[in-house]
Write an enzyme that holds these catalytic residues in place. Structure first.
Site, PDB file in Angstrom:
ATOM      1  N   ASP A 251      -7.478   3.533  44.585  1.00  0.00           N
ATOM      2  CA  ASP A 251      -7.876   4.675  45.395  1.00  0.00           C
ATOM      3  C   ASP A 251      -7.553   5.487  44.326  1.00  0.00           C
ATOM      4  O   ASP A 251      -7.542   6.021  43.087  1.00  0.00           O
ATOM      5  CB  ASP A 251      -7.258   5.085  45.966  1.00  0.00           C
ATOM      6  CG  ASP A 251      -7.572   6.039  47.307  1.00  0.00           C
ATOM      7  OD1 ASP A 251      -8.210   6.007  47.030  1.00  0.00           O
ATOM      8  OD2 ASP A 251      -6.552   7.474  47.340  1.00  0.00           O
TER       9      ASP A 251
ATOM     10  N   ASP B 122      -7.997   9.535  45.273  1.00  0.00           N
ATOM     11  CA  ASP B 122      -7.684  10.836  46.428  1.00  0.00           C
ATOM     12  C   ASP B 122      -6.666  10.326  46.466  1.00  0.00           C
ATOM     13  O   ASP B 122      -5.704   9.727  47.560  1.00  0.00           O
ATOM     14  CB  ASP B 122      -8.029  11.499  47.602  1.00  0.00           C
ATOM     15  CG  ASP B 122     -10.262  12.207  47.072  1.00  0.00           C
ATOM     16  OD1 ASP B 122      -9.871  12.380  46.416  1.00  0.00           O
ATOM     17  OD2 ASP B 122     -10.645  11.874  47.627  1.00  0.00           O
TER      18      ASP B 122
ATOM     19  N   ASP C 109      -2.768   4.876  47.931  1.00  0.00           N
ATOM     20  CA  ASP C 109      -1.546   6.308  48.834  1.00  0.00           C
ATOM     21  C   ASP C 109      -1.836   5.551  50.447  1.00  0.00           C
ATOM     22  O   ASP C 109       0.344   6.674  50.955  1.00  0.00           O
ATOM     23  CB  ASP C 109      -1.559   7.491  47.568  1.00  0.00           C
ATOM     24  CG  ASP C 109      -2.375   7.800  48.939  1.00  0.00           C
ATOM     25  OD1 ASP C 109      -3.863   7.789  48.822  1.00  0.00           O
ATOM     26  OD2 ASP C 109      -2.892   9.096  49.899  1.00  0.00           O
TER      27      ASP C 109
HETATM   28 MG   LIG Z   1      -6.051   8.221  48.542  1.00  0.00          MG
END
Ligand SMILES: [Mg+2]
Length: 274
Positions: free
Chosen positions: A13, A15, A218
């Site tokens: 991922d 961001d 995350d």
């Molecule tokens: Mg993320």
């Protein structure tokens, strides 16, 4: 496990994972990126970002392989990258494209015809200045975020969310919660389906090698792709916590926030002569 026939592939991922939440910088992960490059381990970006946003990042990070945009809407395979099956895929924006999502115009039609009645507003309803203010991205980067091909980020009042999701499902979409926005995405797309397809494509590309996959994320919308890799990793959120990972076996909880945690995990899994 680490003989010559083993081929690692890392999916990540962007961001709040490889990119810092505030600065969007990946500099804290530089040595981990160098480690992967030095060992010729592909790094596949798996992101809600657009093609226009991913291209400069790939140049900065010196990545030349496939990548996944707009929450699994499409896998882009660069031309001339030696992928045997890529020539059978349709061409989009100069890449070979395995499509899982729907064209952006369809998400816009849904926004204009139904979501607008609930007060939901998408990027297509916002000026670049507003997107810039809401994302803390500079205007040029906000412009790249607005260059959408498939999905529509939108802002909606929390008490209208369930209604919006019900409307979306009737129209063949669903609502995905992201870091800053909700996203109108095709009902059949998620990061996991795109990653699973790409793992199989890597295996076809290197039939003699044993593919071992790492995935780093995350947030809850990463769990579907983390559940299809061999070694899932969760980095700390900006507030220092890890999301709940019930049902995700053998997950590595990285001891750092965002790109710092990413770097620690990559060195731990792949560093020191492994
Ligand atoms: Mg993320």
């Amino acid at each position: 496990m680490h003989d010559a026939a083993t081929q690692w592939v890392v999916f990540t991922d962007l961001d709040d994972t490889l990119l810092d939440e505030q600065t969007y910088s990946w500099s804290a992960a530089r040595s981990g990126l160098e480690l992967l490059a030095g060992r010729s381990i592909p790094l596949v970006l798996v992101t809600s970002k657009t093609l226009a946003e991913v291209e400069p990042l790939r140049r900065d990070m010196r990545l030349d392989g496939p990548f996944i945009v707009e929450n699994g809407a499409a896998v882009f395979v660069p031309p001339d990258s030696g992928w045997p099956e890529a020539t059978d895929l349709p061409e989009v924006a100069g890449y070979r494209c395995r499509l899982f999502g729907r064209p952006y115009a369809e998400a816009r039609r849904f926004m204009a015809s139904q979501a607008a009645r609930l007060g939901a507003r998408g990027f297509g309803d916002m000026t670049i200045d507003e997107i810039s203010a809401r994302t803390a991205l500079p205007a040029d980067a906000a412009g790249r975020a607005a260059e959408r091909l498939f999905t529509e980020p939108c802002a909606v009042e929390p008490d209208r969310l369930a209604e919006l999701d019900a409307l979306a499902r009737r129209a063949g979409f669903r609502i995905l919660e992201g870091g800053r926005f909700y996203h109108v995405v095709a009902a059949g797309q998620d990061k996991g389906a795109a990653v699973r397809w790409l793992i199989a494509a890597y295996q076809r590309r290197w039939p003699g090698r044993r593919i071992i996959t790492v995935g780093v994320g995350d947030s809850p919308n990463d769990l579907d792709f983390l559940s299809v890799v061999d070694a899932p990793v969760i980095v700390r959120r900006p507030d220092g916590t890890h999301i709940r990972t019930d049902g995700l076996p053998q997950v590595l909880l990285a001891a750092g926030i965002g790109p710092a945690g990413w770097n620690l995990a990559i060195h731990r899994l792949l560093g020191d002569g492994r």
